[in-house]
Design an enzyme around this catalytic site. Structure first.
Site: not given
Ligand code: SAM
Length: 283
Positions: A53, A94, A159
């Site tokens: 977080g 997910d 990323k």
């Protein structure tokens, strides 16, 4: 608590504890924001793959609404459970599932997000080709969910592993964003192939309908121009970010003071099941 050797060598890990961030990753988002002003005008944001977080903490401390009566809306999603963060709606799910996209959309009351960030990483195996492939799939899942929730003109940051097939990802991202930059914050170690892709000014192709069933790898890019190889290959700018005076994550720095406790201890660590079973003599 005993003095951890990690405390002595990793300056960003130490700084994260001092400043109250749950993970050193916080500095990556802060340094990306310094370079790209990601948070300007952003009041609705989705943080994909958010546990434990620290990026959500950065967002909750930095996002502002134009009117002081309103509060920014931040939706954080992860496979893992996360300890609560004030001002952040948390969703366990997910990001490759349609149901997760639908739940995220439901939190925005018909409005779309200004910014989607994803620091998603699979559990790395050490087999580089495999790790790069899975990371690329996770990035495409994040991009796919982004096409459901991001407003035109919005920004997507994720990323990325700079592996050998990165041109394919660049070509995919360029289908949706005219401005794509690959950036490496100083807090990300040079020894890691990790970088962050900053995609600005979301403009889906005309007539594009977001779907969770078509893999984005099927999205059309102009094969006649052979954007993956040769002179017309998609090349995106690469810039490092983070002030030159900021700490170098590959260097070691002497640290003298006492070690610090974690900002947030894990709430559902994988090793807990093992300890429970061991206590009951079941393993
Ligand atoms: N940005 C986070 C922070 O600052 O605390 C760190 C994120 S951590 C590097 C990567 C996260 O990706 C892990 O928490 C993992 O559970 C999550 N993740 C991996 N695959 C996922 C998936 N398919 N759906 C949701 N989360 C996923």
């Amino acid at each position: 608590m005993g003095k951890s050797s990690k405390d002595k060598r990793d300056i960003y890990y130490r700084l994260a504890k001092e400043q109250g961030w749950r993970a050193r990753s916080a500095f990556k988002l802060l340094q990306l924001n310094e370079e790209f002003s990601l948070f300007d005008g952003v009041s609705r944001c989705v943080d994909l793959c958010a546990a434990p977080g620290s990026w959500s903490q950065v967002l909750s401390r930095n996002l502002k609404c134009p009117s002081p009566e309103e509060r920014p809306k931040i939706v954080a999603v992860d496979l893992q459970t996360m300890a609560p963060i004030e001002g952040v709606i948390q969703l366990q799910g997910d990001i490759t599932k349609r149901s997760t996209a639908e739940k995220i959309i439901s939190y925005f009351d018909g409005q779309l997000a200004d910014l989607v960030v994803s620091d998603g990483a699979p559990d790395v195996t050490g087999l580089h080709d495999m790790d790069e492939y899975i990371q690329a799939q996770l990035l495409l899942a994040a991009l796919n969910i982004t096409t459901h929730v991001l407003r035109p003109g919005g920004c997507f940051v994720a990323k990325i592993f700079r592996g050998k097939d990165i041109s394919l990802l660049y070509a995919q991202l360029k289908v949706f964003f005219p401005v794509v930059t690959c950036s490496k914050p100083r807090s990300s170690r040079n020894s890691s192939i990790e970088a962050f892709i900053v995609c600005q000014n979301y403009q889906p192709p005309t007539g594009y309908v977001p779907t969770m069933t078509n893999p984005l790898l099927d999205a059309k890019y102009d094969e006649s121009e052979n954007q993956l190889a040769g002179p017309n290959r998609v090349i995106v700018p690469y810039i490092t970010c983070g002030d030159l005076s900021s700490y170098d994550s590959d260097r070691t720095y002497p640290m003298t003071s006492q070690s610090l406790d974690p900002v947030q201890s894990p709430i559902a660590p994988a090793y807990k099941t093992y300890i429970d079973l061991k206590r009951k003599h079941e393993i």
